[in-house]
Design a protein around this motif. Structure first.
Motif, PDB file in Angstrom:
ATOM      1  N   THR A 175      -5.034  27.860  -4.342  1.00 16.71           N
ATOM      2  CA  THR A 175      -5.568  27.180  -5.397  1.00 16.71           C
ATOM      3  C   THR A 175      -6.741  27.610  -6.240  1.00 16.71           C
ATOM      4  O   THR A 175      -6.702  27.562  -7.380  1.00 16.71           O
ATOM      5  CB  THR A 175      -5.522  25.679  -4.882  1.00 16.71           C
ATOM      6  OG1 THR A 175      -4.543  25.244  -4.388  1.00 16.71           O
ATOM      7  CG2 THR A 175      -5.999  24.960  -6.150  1.00 16.71           C
ATOM      8  N   ILE A 176      -7.711  28.056  -5.387  1.00 17.12           N
ATOM      9  CA  ILE A 176      -8.993  28.512  -5.923  1.00 17.12           C
ATOM     10  C   ILE A 176      -8.625  29.492  -6.757  1.00 17.12           C
ATOM     11  O   ILE A 176      -9.384  29.973  -7.922  1.00 17.12           O
ATOM     12  CB  ILE A 176     -10.021  28.770  -5.062  1.00 17.12           C
ATOM     13  CG1 ILE A 176     -10.393  27.296  -4.084  1.00 17.12           C
ATOM     14  CG2 ILE A 176     -11.368  29.344  -5.427  1.00 17.12           C
ATOM     15  CD1 ILE A 176     -11.253  27.624  -2.933  1.00 17.12           C
ATOM     16  N   VAL A 177      -8.150  30.692  -6.360  1.00 19.27           N
ATOM     17  CA  VAL A 177      -7.892  31.712  -6.825  1.00 19.27           C
ATOM     18  C   VAL A 177      -7.156  31.817  -8.166  1.00 19.27           C
ATOM     19  O   VAL A 177      -7.330  32.307  -9.217  1.00 19.27           O
ATOM     20  CB  VAL A 177      -7.067  32.789  -5.919  1.00 19.27           C
ATOM     21  CG1 VAL A 177      -6.558  34.276  -6.700  1.00 19.27           C
ATOM     22  CG2 VAL A 177      -8.280  33.403  -4.855  1.00 19.27           C
ATOM     23  N   THR A 178      -6.057  30.862  -8.257  1.00 19.46           N
ATOM     24  CA  THR A 178      -5.297  30.848  -9.254  1.00 19.46           C
ATOM     25  C   THR A 178      -5.853  29.953 -10.397  1.00 19.46           C
ATOM     26  O   THR A 178      -5.846  30.499 -11.736  1.00 19.46           O
ATOM     27  CB  THR A 178      -4.278  29.583  -8.861  1.00 19.46           C
ATOM     28  OG1 THR A 178      -3.084  30.092  -8.025  1.00 19.46           O
ATOM     29  CG2 THR A 178      -3.218  29.343 -10.281  1.00 19.46           C
ATOM     30  N   SER A 179      -6.995  29.029 -10.130  1.00 20.85           N
ATOM     31  CA  SER A 179      -7.809  28.488 -11.082  1.00 20.85           C
ATOM     32  C   SER A 179      -8.718  29.805 -12.035  1.00 20.85           C
ATOM     33  O   SER A 179      -8.769  29.641 -13.095  1.00 20.85           O
ATOM     34  CB  SER A 179      -8.480  27.573 -10.445  1.00 20.85           C
ATOM     35  OG  SER A 179      -9.479  26.862 -11.514  1.00 20.85           O
ATOM     36  N   ILE A 180      -9.136  30.580 -11.001  1.00 23.01           N
ATOM     37  CA  ILE A 180     -10.052  31.562 -11.475  1.00 23.01           C
ATOM     38  C   ILE A 180      -9.138  32.549 -12.595  1.00 23.01           C
ATOM     39  O   ILE A 180      -9.550  32.805 -13.543  1.00 23.01           O
ATOM     40  CB  ILE A 180     -10.821  32.496 -10.421  1.00 23.01           C
ATOM     41  CG1 ILE A 180     -11.560  31.712  -9.449  1.00 23.01           C
ATOM     42  CG2 ILE A 180     -11.253  33.794 -10.794  1.00 23.01           C
ATOM     43  CD1 ILE A 180     -11.967  32.412  -8.238  1.00 23.01           C
ATOM     44  N   TYR A 215     -14.142  44.633 -10.852  1.00 22.06           N
ATOM     45  CA  TYR A 215     -15.672  44.281 -10.488  1.00 22.06           C
ATOM     46  C   TYR A 215     -16.134  42.938 -10.651  1.00 22.06           C
ATOM     47  O   TYR A 215     -16.703  42.215  -9.791  1.00 22.06           O
ATOM     48  CB  TYR A 215     -16.500  45.431 -10.708  1.00 22.06           C
ATOM     49  CG  TYR A 215     -16.304  46.673 -10.020  1.00 22.06           C
ATOM     50  CD1 TYR A 215     -16.504  46.990  -8.435  1.00 22.06           C
ATOM     51  CD2 TYR A 215     -15.747  47.760 -10.774  1.00 22.06           C
ATOM     52  CE1 TYR A 215     -16.389  48.030  -7.894  1.00 22.06           C
ATOM     53  CE2 TYR A 215     -15.399  48.834  -9.906  1.00 22.06           C
ATOM     54  CZ  TYR A 215     -15.849  49.189  -8.654  1.00 22.06           C
ATOM     55  OH  TYR A 215     -15.422  50.280  -7.988  1.00 22.06           O
ATOM     56  N   SER A 216     -15.777  42.292 -11.745  1.00 17.79           N
ATOM     57  CA  SER A 216     -16.274  41.112 -12.539  1.00 17.79           C
ATOM     58  C   SER A 216     -15.778  39.977 -11.517  1.00 17.79           C
ATOM     59  O   SER A 216     -16.283  39.021 -10.842  1.00 17.79           O
ATOM     60  CB  SER A 216     -16.050  40.853 -13.854  1.00 17.79           C
ATOM     61  OG  SER A 216     -14.785  41.093 -14.131  1.00 17.79           O
ATOM     62  N   LEU A 217     -14.324  40.017 -11.312  1.00 21.08           N
ATOM     63  CA  LEU A 217     -13.476  39.060 -10.793  1.00 21.08           C
ATOM     64  C   LEU A 217     -13.724  39.060  -9.098  1.00 21.08           C
ATOM     65  O   LEU A 217     -13.653  38.077  -8.647  1.00 21.08           O
ATOM     66  CB  LEU A 217     -11.909  39.088 -11.067  1.00 21.08           C
ATOM     67  CG  LEU A 217     -11.511  38.661 -12.154  1.00 21.08           C
ATOM     68  CD1 LEU A 217      -9.970  38.357 -12.217  1.00 21.08           C
ATOM     69  CD2 LEU A 217     -12.242  37.225 -12.399  1.00 21.08           C
ATOM     70  N   ASN A 218     -14.086  40.252  -8.671  1.00 13.61           N
ATOM     71  CA  ASN A 218     -14.477  40.464  -7.241  1.00 13.61           C
ATOM     72  C   ASN A 218     -15.663  39.756  -6.997  1.00 13.61           C
ATOM     73  O   ASN A 218     -15.624  38.984  -5.811  1.00 13.61           O
ATOM     74  CB  ASN A 218     -14.814  41.930  -6.997  1.00 13.61           C
ATOM     75  CG  ASN A 218     -14.405  42.368  -5.753  1.00 13.61           C
ATOM     76  OD1 ASN A 218     -13.378  41.841  -5.051  1.00 13.61           O
ATOM     77  ND2 ASN A 218     -14.951  43.437  -4.831  1.00 13.61           N
ATOM     78  N   PHE A 249     -15.371  35.876  -4.570  1.00 17.60           N
ATOM     79  CA  PHE A 249     -16.165  35.843  -3.332  1.00 17.60           C
ATOM     80  C   PHE A 249     -17.043  34.512  -3.800  1.00 17.60           C
ATOM     81  O   PHE A 249     -17.413  33.949  -2.508  1.00 17.60           O
ATOM     82  CB  PHE A 249     -17.218  37.279  -3.421  1.00 17.60           C
ATOM     83  CG  PHE A 249     -17.976  37.118  -2.281  1.00 17.60           C
ATOM     84  CD1 PHE A 249     -17.661  37.421  -0.965  1.00 17.60           C
ATOM     85  CD2 PHE A 249     -19.398  36.825  -2.698  1.00 17.60           C
ATOM     86  CE1 PHE A 249     -18.488  37.051   0.008  1.00 17.60           C
ATOM     87  CE2 PHE A 249     -20.415  36.555  -1.553  1.00 17.60           C
ATOM     88  CZ  PHE A 249     -19.892  36.881  -0.275  1.00 17.60           C
ATOM     89  N   ASN A 250     -17.789  34.415  -4.955  1.00 16.92           N
ATOM     90  CA  ASN A 250     -18.656  33.382  -5.077  1.00 16.92           C
ATOM     91  C   ASN A 250     -18.142  31.806  -4.775  1.00 16.92           C
ATOM     92  O   ASN A 250     -18.474  31.201  -4.003  1.00 16.92           O
ATOM     93  CB  ASN A 250     -19.323  33.413  -6.160  1.00 16.92           C
ATOM     94  CG  ASN A 250     -20.243  34.511  -6.077  1.00 16.92           C
ATOM     95  OD1 ASN A 250     -20.869  35.123  -5.245  1.00 16.92           O
ATOM     96  ND2 ASN A 250     -20.799  35.178  -7.567  1.00 16.92           N
ATOM     97  N   GLU A 251     -16.798  31.895  -5.341  1.00 15.73           N
ATOM     98  CA  GLU A 251     -16.078  30.711  -5.465  1.00 15.73           C
ATOM     99  C   GLU A 251     -15.441  30.325  -4.068  1.00 15.73           C
ATOM    100  O   GLU A 251     -15.659  29.110  -3.573  1.00 15.73           O
ATOM    101  CB  GLU A 251     -14.894  30.568  -6.467  1.00 15.73           C
ATOM    102  CG  GLU A 251     -15.163  30.581  -7.948  1.00 15.73           C
ATOM    103  CD  GLU A 251     -16.348  29.260  -8.259  1.00 15.73           C
ATOM    104  OE1 GLU A 251     -15.820  28.113  -7.952  1.00 15.73           O
ATOM    105  OE2 GLU A 251     -17.167  29.570  -8.803  1.00 15.73           O
ATOM    106  N   LEU A 252     -14.877  31.359  -3.360  1.00 15.78           N
ATOM    107  CA  LEU A 252     -14.411  31.067  -2.044  1.00 15.78           C
ATOM    108  C   LEU A 252     -15.465  30.504  -1.005  1.00 15.78           C
ATOM    109  O   LEU A 252     -15.360  29.827  -0.224  1.00 15.78           O
ATOM    110  CB  LEU A 252     -13.683  32.343  -1.426  1.00 15.78           C
ATOM    111  CG  LEU A 252     -12.311  32.671  -2.057  1.00 15.78           C
ATOM    112  CD1 LEU A 252     -11.928  33.866  -1.438  1.00 15.78           C
ATOM    113  CD2 LEU A 252     -11.386  31.541  -2.040  1.00 15.78           C
ATOM    114  N   THR A 253     -16.941  31.153  -1.162  1.00 14.44           N
ATOM    115  CA  THR A 253     -17.836  30.827  -0.176  1.00 14.44           C
ATOM    116  C   THR A 253     -18.327  29.550  -0.702  1.00 14.44           C
ATOM    117  O   THR A 253     -18.637  28.787   0.411  1.00 14.44           O
ATOM    118  CB  THR A 253     -19.157  32.026  -0.539  1.00 14.44           C
ATOM    119  OG1 THR A 253     -18.620  33.296  -0.379  1.00 14.44           O
ATOM    120  CG2 THR A 253     -20.124  31.657   0.333  1.00 14.44           C
TER     121      THR A 253
END
Length: 276
Positions: A198-203, A246-249, A253-257
């Protein structure tokens, strides 16, 4: 051997005439070389400018200009040799007798020339393309009659022989309109994969660099006893691949953390055995 009037059987007047004759020929040959090489370089530059102005493929421009330069210089050298008094028939006979040895010595060079022709005919890549060939990766800067010149991402110049390049495997990253970007993110198995998805889909949905068609993909990859790998695949315009990765990496990472998603921590089990 020496006399008052003659040196090695030649009179001073004869020596003077011979010196004038061959000296003139030698100076004429040198002048012809200098003027011929200057003319060759000028014509090569002029041809390059004309073809570039007509928007001819950059690889073909460099190939033709270097070929014209090489042909003119070869003609100038042959003409200069004949200017020294060497008969063309004798010169051709010498070249013919040495042809086999020269052919063997320059077999690699001839192969590279043929490879350059094949590259320009079939166009597996062109100047400006980003390619991987012979374990070397970079942007094609120039295609000459014998070599392909690459510039790597850290600005190194790599010169590759055209023969092996044309006969080897070539990966052209610039040929397609779009490129797929892939992330493989290891996560602790205590995490809820549906939450991660869900988090990654939103990103991805809010990222302008991610194409809507083809659609992005999020799935489970490798599974182990204590972790799993989230596989994320998204499409972007060619040329935006590295920037998006690199930008989405960092964003992922920040959103999952921030959401409390845990990443697997490497651990090592140590057993202490006590011997009585």
């Amino acid at each position: 051997m020496f006399s008052q009037d003659k040196i090695f059987g030649y009179s001073l007047d004869e020596i003077f005439q011979i010196t004038i004759q061959y000296g003139t020929r030698f100076l004429s040959a040198i002048a012809l070389l200098i003027i011929g090489f200057w003319l060759s370089n000028m014509l090569s530059r002029t041809l390059r400018k004309v073809l570039t102005k007509r928007q001819v493929d950059a690889g073909l421009v460099s190939f033709l200009s270097s070929l014209v330069s090489a042909l003119i210089k070869t003609l100038v050298i042959v003409t200069s040799i004949t200017q020294l008094g060497v008969e063309m028939t004798s010169f051709v006979a010498i070249l013919a007798s040495a042809g086999l040895a020269v052919g063997m010595a320059f077999s690699g060079t001839l192969s590279n020339f043929a490879g350059g022709v094949m590259i320009l005919l079939f166009k597996p890549f062109k100047a400006g393309d980003y390619i991987l060939v012979m374990t070397q990766e970079g942007t094609v800067k120039e295609i000459t009659i014998f070599n392909t010149i690459l510039t790597t991402s850290d600005n190194k110049v790599v010169i590759l022989p055209n023969g092996p390049v044309s006969n080897g495997t070539i990966v052209n990253f610039s040929r397609g309109t779009n490129r797929r970007v892939e992330w493989k993110i290891p996560l602790d198995d205590a995490n809820d994969f549906h939450q991660v998805k869900t988090i990654v889909t939103s990103i991805l949905e809010n990222e302008d660099g991610v194409l809507k068609t083809p659609a992005f993909f999020i799935g489970l990859g490798d599974l182990s006893s204590s972790s799993y790998v989230a596989v994320i695949q998204a499409w972007t315009k060619n040329g935006n691949h590295s920037k998006l990765f690199y930008s989405l990496n960092e964003v992922i990472f920040n959103e999952l953390t921030k959401a409390g998603i845990r990443f697997p921590v490497s651990s090592m089990e140590v057993k202490v055995v006590k011997n009585d």
